[in-house]
Design a protein around this motif. Structure first.
Motif, PDB file in Angstrom:
ATOM      1  N   SER A 184     -45.228  40.959  92.749  1.00 47.77           N
ATOM      2  CA  SER A 184     -43.964  41.622  93.068  1.00 47.77           C
ATOM      3  C   SER A 184     -43.576  42.713  92.089  1.00 47.77           C
ATOM      4  O   SER A 184     -42.786  43.608  92.445  1.00 47.77           O
ATOM      5  CB  SER A 184     -42.829  40.585  93.123  1.00 47.77           C
ATOM      6  OG  SER A 184     -43.047  39.643  94.146  1.00 47.77           O
ATOM      7  N   LEU A 223     -37.231  36.525  89.764  1.00 44.28           N
ATOM      8  CA  LEU A 223     -35.963  37.176  89.431  1.00 44.28           C
ATOM      9  C   LEU A 223     -34.972  36.176  88.841  1.00 44.28           C
ATOM     10  O   LEU A 223     -34.300  36.458  87.846  1.00 44.28           O
ATOM     11  CB  LEU A 223     -35.360  37.824  90.681  1.00 44.28           C
ATOM     12  CG  LEU A 223     -35.979  39.145  91.138  1.00 44.28           C
ATOM     13  CD1 LEU A 223     -35.466  39.518  92.524  1.00 44.28           C
ATOM     14  CD2 LEU A 223     -35.660  40.255  90.143  1.00 44.28           C
ATOM     15  N   GLY A 224     -34.885  34.997  89.452  1.00 41.96           N
ATOM     16  CA  GLY A 224     -33.949  33.983  88.972  1.00 41.96           C
ATOM     17  C   GLY A 224     -34.286  33.503  87.574  1.00 41.96           C
ATOM     18  O   GLY A 224     -33.393  33.352  86.717  1.00 41.96           O
ATOM     19  N   GLU A 247     -39.978  34.251  98.502  1.00 45.08           N
ATOM     20  CA  GLU A 247     -39.449  33.133  97.705  1.00 45.08           C
ATOM     21  C   GLU A 247     -39.972  33.188  96.274  1.00 45.08           C
ATOM     22  O   GLU A 247     -39.236  32.922  95.315  1.00 45.08           O
ATOM     23  CB  GLU A 247     -39.829  31.808  98.357  1.00 45.08           C
ATOM     24  CG  GLU A 247     -39.038  31.516  99.630  1.00 45.08           C
ATOM     25  CD  GLU A 247     -39.394  30.164 100.222  1.00 45.08           C
ATOM     26  OE1 GLU A 247     -40.351  29.512  99.707  1.00 45.08           O
ATOM     27  OE2 GLU A 247     -38.737  29.761 101.193  1.00 45.08           O
ATOM     28  N   ARG A 255     -40.862  35.889  94.686  1.00 45.84           N
ATOM     29  CA  ARG A 255     -40.177  37.012  94.037  1.00 45.84           C
ATOM     30  C   ARG A 255     -38.780  36.592  93.571  1.00 45.84           C
ATOM     31  O   ARG A 255     -38.365  36.909  92.450  1.00 45.84           O
ATOM     32  CB  ARG A 255     -40.078  38.201  94.991  1.00 45.84           C
ATOM     33  CG  ARG A 255     -39.463  39.454  94.360  1.00 45.84           C
ATOM     34  CD  ARG A 255     -39.431  40.603  95.357  1.00 45.84           C
ATOM     35  NE  ARG A 255     -39.063  41.853  94.710  1.00 45.84           N
ATOM     36  CZ  ARG A 255     -37.820  42.235  94.450  1.00 45.84           C
ATOM     37  NH1 ARG A 255     -36.796  41.445  94.796  1.00 45.84           N
ATOM     38  NH2 ARG A 255     -37.571  43.394  93.853  1.00 45.84           N
ATOM     39  N   GLU A 256     -38.055  35.876  94.417  1.00 44.22           N
ATOM     40  CA  GLU A 256     -36.720  35.415  94.049  1.00 44.22           C
ATOM     41  C   GLU A 256     -36.786  34.428  92.891  1.00 44.22           C
ATOM     42  O   GLU A 256     -35.902  34.405  92.035  1.00 44.22           O
ATOM     43  CB  GLU A 256     -36.033  34.766  95.259  1.00 44.22           C
ATOM     44  CG  GLU A 256     -35.589  35.757  96.318  1.00 44.22           C
ATOM     45  CD  GLU A 256     -34.660  36.827  95.760  1.00 44.22           C
ATOM     46  OE1 GLU A 256     -33.685  36.465  95.068  1.00 44.22           O
ATOM     47  OE2 GLU A 256     -34.930  38.025  95.984  1.00 44.22           O
ATOM     48  N   GLN A 298     -29.728  44.800  90.872  1.00 42.09           N
ATOM     49  CA  GLN A 298     -29.048  43.740  91.610  1.00 42.09           C
ATOM     50  C   GLN A 298     -27.650  43.495  91.048  1.00 42.09           C
ATOM     51  O   GLN A 298     -26.667  43.406  91.797  1.00 42.09           O
ATOM     52  CB  GLN A 298     -29.869  42.452  91.539  1.00 42.09           C
ATOM     53  CG  GLN A 298     -29.233  41.267  92.248  1.00 42.09           C
ATOM     54  CD  GLN A 298     -30.083  40.015  92.125  1.00 42.09           C
ATOM     55  OE1 GLN A 298     -31.301  40.070  92.254  1.00 42.09           O
ATOM     56  NE2 GLN A 298     -29.453  38.886  91.871  1.00 42.09           N
TER      57      GLN A 298
END
Length: 214
Positions: free
Chosen positions: A62, A28-29, A22, A24-25, A76
């Protein structure tokens, strides 16, 4: 008697691995938002962590550095774009290969026109970033290989493989540059008109490499 390993603790019903994923996401977000708003150069470790509401150490949990983060975002977006293109082509699998290419052009040009913030990742200015410039070159070669694989069942028996690859490479590289010019306002046509201009190039080249269809 051998003791059993201690169970992994969880917080809020989530394991350590789930919470790490979570975070890491979230990184990224946050980085994706900053990139879309202000360009890749504005993506910094501290800025990303501030937006994600995380401390610096969770960034390095990460990603080894900013380049690794930029590369992950690029990969991605690249994978999502290629999946979209394959999805656009699939309904035309039994049609003329030029029609398949036309469907792909419709999908990608509308993607760029309708979602310019997302398109900025692949079709933005990457000068100054060695990792993104390399990703751009690698992605073009990946797209060339994909087009050649899709076209192979339709190629003429006497096709010159080198000439075909060179033309596909020129076509995809030229397509990318055309999209960049369109996004910057150097080409002033609407989305559908641009699709038709691009499709016209493939129609002109098709007889040289593709066997007559049906």
């Amino acid at each position: 008697m051998q003791s059993s390993p201690a169970p992994r603790r969880s917080y809020g019903g989530k394991s350590a691995d789930q919470r790490r994923a979570e975070r890491r996401e979230a990184v990224l977000g946050a980085a994706l938002e900053i990139w879309q708003e202000s360009g890749w150069a504005a993506v910094t470790m501290r800025g990303v962590c501030a937006r994600a509401g995380l401390t610096d150490r969770y960034f390095y949990e990460s990603f080894t550095d900013r380049d690794a983060l930029l590369a992950a975002i690029w990969d991605q977006m690249r994978d999502e774009t290629l999946t979209m293109l394959l999805g656009a082509i699939t309904p035309y699998a039994d049609d003329d290969p030029v029609e398949q290419l036309h469907a792909a052009l419709v999908a990608i040009v509308h993607h760029v026109g309708d979602e310019p913030r997302r398109a900025q990742i692949i079709f933005g200015d990457h000068s100054g970033s060695a990792v993104l410039e390399q990703r751009r070159r690698d992605t073009i070669q990946m797209a060339v290989d994909l087009v050649i694989d899709l076209a192979r069942p339709y190629l003429r028996a006497d096709v010159d493989e080198v000439a075909f690859r060179v033309n596909v490479l020129m076509g995809i590289g030229g397509f990318v540059e055309t999209i960049l010019a369109w996004r910057s306002g150097l080409i002033t046509v609407d989305t559908d008109a641009l699709v038709e201009h691009l499709a016209g190039v493939s129609v002109d080249l098709a007889p040289r490499f593709l066997r007559p269809w049906r």
